[in-house]
Every structure is written in structure tokens, then in C-alpha cells.
Motif scaffolding. Structure first.
Motif, PDB file in Angstrom:
ATOM      1  N   GLN A 146       0.850  -1.190   0.000  1.00  0.00           N
ATOM      2  CA  GLN A 146       0.000   0.000   0.000  1.00  0.00           C
ATOM      3  C   GLN A 146       0.882   1.235   0.000  1.00  0.00           C
ATOM      4  N   GLN A 147       0.494   2.198  -0.796  1.00  0.00           N
ATOM      5  CA  GLN A 147       1.254   3.442  -0.855  1.00  0.00           C
ATOM      6  C   GLN A 147       0.292   4.623  -0.989  1.00  0.00           C
ATOM      7  N   ILE A 148       0.461   5.610  -0.123  1.00  0.00           N
ATOM      8  CA  ILE A 148      -0.300   6.856  -0.196  1.00  0.00           C
ATOM      9  C   ILE A 148       0.646   7.935  -0.700  1.00  0.00           C
ATOM     10  N   LEU A 149       0.201   8.707  -1.694  1.00  0.00           N
ATOM     11  CA  LEU A 149       1.105   9.649  -2.335  1.00  0.00           C
ATOM     12  C   LEU A 149       0.438  11.019  -2.490  1.00  0.00           C
ATOM     13  N   PRO A 150       0.668  11.966  -1.579  1.00  0.00           N
ATOM     14  CA  PRO A 150       0.218  13.346  -1.815  1.00  0.00           C
ATOM     15  C   PRO A 150       0.876  13.885  -3.087  1.00  0.00           C
ATOM     16  N   ALA A 151       0.097  14.558  -3.932  1.00  0.00           N
ATOM     17  CA  ALA A 151       0.623  14.967  -5.238  1.00  0.00           C
ATOM     18  C   ALA A 151       0.090  16.329  -5.655  1.00  0.00           C
TER      19      ALA A 151
ATOM     20  N   SER B 244      -0.863  24.349 -19.506  1.00  0.00           N
ATOM     21  CA  SER B 244      -1.573  24.523 -20.775  1.00  0.00           C
ATOM     22  C   SER B 244      -2.080  23.159 -21.200  1.00  0.00           C
ATOM     23  N   PRO B 245      -3.008  23.084 -22.187  1.00  0.00           N
ATOM     24  CA  PRO B 245      -3.495  21.770 -22.633  1.00  0.00           C
ATOM     25  C   PRO B 245      -2.394  20.877 -23.193  1.00  0.00           C
ATOM     26  N   LYS B 246      -1.270  21.459 -23.607  1.00  0.00           N
ATOM     27  CA  LYS B 246      -0.191  20.661 -24.187  1.00  0.00           C
ATOM     28  C   LYS B 246       0.706  20.015 -23.139  1.00  0.00           C
ATOM     29  N   TRP B 247       0.739  20.568 -21.934  1.00  0.00           N
ATOM     30  CA  TRP B 247       1.676  20.101 -20.921  1.00  0.00           C
ATOM     31  C   TRP B 247       0.996  19.219 -19.880  1.00  0.00           C
ATOM     32  N   GLU B 248       1.754  18.259 -19.361  1.00  0.00           N
ATOM     33  CA  GLU B 248       1.343  17.488 -18.196  1.00  0.00           C
ATOM     34  C   GLU B 248       2.482  17.512 -17.188  1.00  0.00           C
ATOM     35  N   VAL B 249       2.212  18.025 -15.994  1.00  0.00           N
ATOM     36  CA  VAL B 249       3.226  18.111 -14.946  1.00  0.00           C
ATOM     37  C   VAL B 249       2.617  17.597 -13.647  1.00  0.00           C
ATOM     38  N   ASN B 250       3.255  16.590 -13.057  1.00  0.00           N
ATOM     39  CA  ASN B 250       2.759  15.977 -11.825  1.00  0.00           C
ATOM     40  C   ASN B 250       3.960  15.573 -10.973  1.00  0.00           C
ATOM     41  N   PHE B 251       3.883  15.826  -9.689  1.00  0.00           N
ATOM     42  CA  PHE B 251       4.943  15.342  -8.803  1.00  0.00           C
ATOM     43  C   PHE B 251       4.371  15.085  -7.417  1.00  0.00           C
ATOM     44  N   GLY B 252       5.055  14.218  -6.671  1.00  0.00           N
ATOM     45  CA  GLY B 252       4.567  13.877  -5.346  1.00  0.00           C
ATOM     46  C   GLY B 252       5.568  13.040  -4.583  1.00  0.00           C
ATOM     47  N   VAL B 253       5.237  12.755  -3.343  1.00  0.00           N
ATOM     48  CA  VAL B 253       6.067  11.930  -2.464  1.00  0.00           C
ATOM     49  C   VAL B 253       5.209  10.806  -1.927  1.00  0.00           C
ATOM     50  N   GLY B 254       5.619   9.561  -2.205  1.00  0.00           N
ATOM     51  CA  GLY B 254       4.859   8.402  -1.772  1.00  0.00           C
ATOM     52  C   GLY B 254       5.366   7.840  -0.462  1.00  0.00           C
TER      53      GLY B 254
ATOM     54  N   ALA C 291       4.861  -3.324   5.445  1.00  0.00           N
ATOM     55  CA  ALA C 291       6.253  -3.770   5.457  1.00  0.00           C
ATOM     56  C   ALA C 291       6.746  -4.146   4.069  1.00  0.00           C
ATOM     57  N   GLY C 292       5.837  -4.599   3.183  1.00  0.00           N
ATOM     58  CA  GLY C 292       6.249  -5.028   1.852  1.00  0.00           C
ATOM     59  C   GLY C 292       6.360  -3.925   0.832  1.00  0.00           C
ATOM     60  N   THR C 293       6.193  -2.668   1.243  1.00  0.00           N
ATOM     61  CA  THR C 293       6.183  -1.541   0.318  1.00  0.00           C
ATOM     62  C   THR C 293       7.409  -0.662   0.542  1.00  0.00           C
ATOM     63  N   ASP C 294       8.009  -0.151  -0.561  1.00  0.00           N
ATOM     64  CA  ASP C 294       9.069   0.845  -0.400  1.00  0.00           C
ATOM     65  C   ASP C 294       8.495   2.021   0.383  1.00  0.00           C
ATOM     66  N   HIS C 295       9.218   2.495   1.384  1.00  0.00           N
ATOM     67  CA  HIS C 295       8.614   3.410   2.353  1.00  0.00           C
ATOM     68  C   HIS C 295       8.575   4.864   1.912  1.00  0.00           C
ATOM     69  N   ILE C 296       9.552   5.330   1.141  1.00  0.00           N
ATOM     70  CA  ILE C 296       9.521   6.718   0.672  1.00  0.00           C
ATOM     71  C   ILE C 296       9.993   6.763  -0.778  1.00  0.00           C
ATOM     72  N   ILE C 297       9.151   7.291  -1.654  1.00  0.00           N
ATOM     73  CA  ILE C 297       9.476   7.436  -3.072  1.00  0.00           C
ATOM     74  C   ILE C 297       9.097   8.847  -3.518  1.00  0.00           C
ATOM     75  N   VAL C 298       9.987   9.500  -4.228  1.00  0.00           N
ATOM     76  CA  VAL C 298       9.714  10.810  -4.826  1.00  0.00           C
ATOM     77  C   VAL C 298       9.518  10.598  -6.312  1.00  0.00           C
ATOM     78  N   LYS C 299       8.417  11.113  -6.863  1.00  0.00           N
ATOM     79  CA  LYS C 299       8.148  10.866  -8.283  1.00  0.00           C
ATOM     80  C   LYS C 299       7.715  12.127  -8.999  1.00  0.00           C
TER      81      LYS C 299
END
Length: 267
Positions: free
Chosen positions: A218-223, A229-239, A244-252
Motif C-alpha cells: 500500500q502506498q499513499i502519495l500526496p501529489a 496549458s493543454p499541451k503540458w502534463e506536470v505531476n509530482f509527489g512523495v509516496g 512492510a512489503g512496500t518501499d517506504h519513501i518514493i519521490v516521483k
């Protein structure tokens, strides 16, 4: 995206997912909840999916490289063919402290959607992703993913739910059959250009025989999404992994651009 009714549908879905646990989890190469839109016909979108695992596995597990301090870079090229059909090609790479920059694998993803002219109250689509990844980076070398998509836009609120099913055809998990991997996104337009919210990624295990919660991912990621503009897609967050089976901190981060014509080197 389609306008919809209220937030009261979002909260029960979110509560269910958080209580249920997570998936066999989507590998950390393309961390994204899909919306129902497709690329316009004759146009091409190029996206870079980048992420860095701050706190993950520290040793080889089941013959797979550790994830901690690994940087993943994925190139995605999507071509729109009709108002309701597109095809995407992914190339995955990984940069690790002990092995340098290496090729991981390639996937192809056709996707269809319900055309806007049908005037459905929600956006509906279906993504099918199939491909190969090297054994040193994944327990399974050949996999397929079926991802239904349902989303709604209501004023400043937006949500998308991807009740995903995936399975292995070659590797350690091929006998498990289909596994359920729900993903969810809820966001709110803070301004005309900035949307904030959270994304959820899970892996519950085999359909009909879910894993125990401690074995799920399970991973919760505020983003944040930037609507430049309609041409661009920009997304970032920290997961943040919550089992225990999940990587604990990921930046994407995701950076994408829609081209009316392909850049010359790719023609």
C-alpha cells in the motif's frame, strides 16, 4: 473529462481502499493513476516518468536488485489514432548505486475510451498493457495488465478510480493468476493552474484469495498537478509506503508534452 455529481461518492471509495490494503504493487517505473482521456487523433504525447526511492529494499530479494537509492526513468510515447483509441510504448531504465544505468524492459499499451459524444456522466476507459522486464529487475519477466478507468470532474473536484487486474506469464508469480491492484486519485483545483490531492496505489493479491494485510503493498502519495496549458502534463509527489512489503519513501515526477507533429529525430 466529464463533469459529474458530488464528493459523497469519493469518500466511500477512499475509505474502502485504505481499509483493504494494496496490490502486488505496480512496479516503481510508471507511478500514475490514469484518467479516461486519450491523445487526440494525429497527435503524439511524449512523457518522462522519473522517480527516486529514498527508503526501500537494501539487499537483493528473490533475485531482484535492491530499490533503495535507485533512480528510475521511463520514456513513454503515445500516439492518438481516433477520438477514442491510442497506443503507447514504454521503455524502462534504472540507475542504481552498484550497477549504473541499465535497460529494464519495454511495454506496449493500447487504450480505448467511451467517446465524449455519448455524453456519459463519467469518463470510462480500458487500458491493456503487455510487456517484458529483465529478471534482475523484476520477479516476473512477462506480464499483462487490464486497467478499467472511471473518472469524474465536478467543479474544482476530480477523482479517478482504476480497479486494475494484472498477472504474470513468466516468473515467480505466474501461478498466482490474476491479482487485484486498485489505484485511486482525488484532487482539488486550488487555483486555475494548481491542483492538489492524493494518489493511492495498492496490491491486494490473487483474486478470491487476497494476501494478509501485512503481505500486501500500500502506498499513499500526496501529489500536485500543474495545469500550465493543454499541451503540458506536470505531476509530482512523495509516496509513503504503509506496509512492510512496500518501499517506504518514493519521490516521483511526470513531465509530458503533446506534439502536433513528432520531433524530427522520431519521424
Amino acid at each position: 473529462m466529464f463533469r459529474t455529481t458530488s464528493r459523497r461518492f469519493v469518500l466511500p471509495i477512499a475509505a474502502f481502499l485504505l481499509a483493504a490494503g494494496a496490490v502486488q504493487a505496480q512496479d516503481n517505473y510508471e507511478i500514475q493513476v490514469y484518467d479516461a482521456e486519450t491523445v487526440d487523433p494525429g497527435k503524439t504525447m511524449v512523457e518522462f516518468h522519473s522517480n527516486f526511492t529514498v527508503n526501500g529494499t537494501k539487499t537483493m530479494q528473490n533475485g531482484v536488485y535492491p530499490t533503495e537509492d535507485a533512480f528510475h526513468e521511463t520514456l513513454e510515447i503515445t500516439r492518438g489514432w481516433t477520438t477514442w483509441f491510442e497506443t503507447a510504448l514504454y521503455t524502462f531504465t534504472s540507475i542504481g548505486p552498484n550497477y549504473g544505468w541499465q535497460y529494464v524492459g519495454t511495454h506496449i499499451r493500447p487504450r480505448v475510451r467511451a467517446p465524449e459524444k455519448w455524453h456519459w456522466p463519467v469518463g470510462v476507459g480500458l487500458s491493456t498493457e503487455f510487456g517484458y522486464q529483465r529478471r534482475i529487475f523484476s520477479e516476473d519477466t512477462w506480464t499483462i495488465e487490464l486497467r478499467p478507468i472511471v473518472d469524474r470532474k465536478d467543479g474544482r473536484w476530480y477523482w479517478s478510480f482504476n480497479p486494475t487486474f494484472d498477472r504474470s506469464f513468466a516468473g515467480l508469480n505466474q501461478r498466482k493468476g490474476w491479482e487485484f491492484s486498485p489505484n485511486l486519485k482525488v484532487s482539488y483545483d486550488v487555483t486555475k493552474r494548481v491542483s492538489a490531492g492524493f494518489e493511492y496505489y495498492g496490491s491486494l493479491g490473487p483474486v478470491g484469495n487476497f494476501d494478509l494485510i501485512g503481505q500486501q503493498q500500500q502506498q499513499i502519495l500526496p501529489a500536485i498537478d500543474l495545469n500550465l496549458s493543454p499541451k503540458w502534463e506536470v505531476n509530482f509527489g512523495v509516496g509513503v509506503g504503509v506496509t512492510a512489503g512496500t518501499d517506504h519513501i518514493i519521490v516521483k515526477g511526470i513531465l509530458g508534452y503533446r506534439f502536433d507533429r513528432l520531433p524530427r529525430p522520431w519521424r
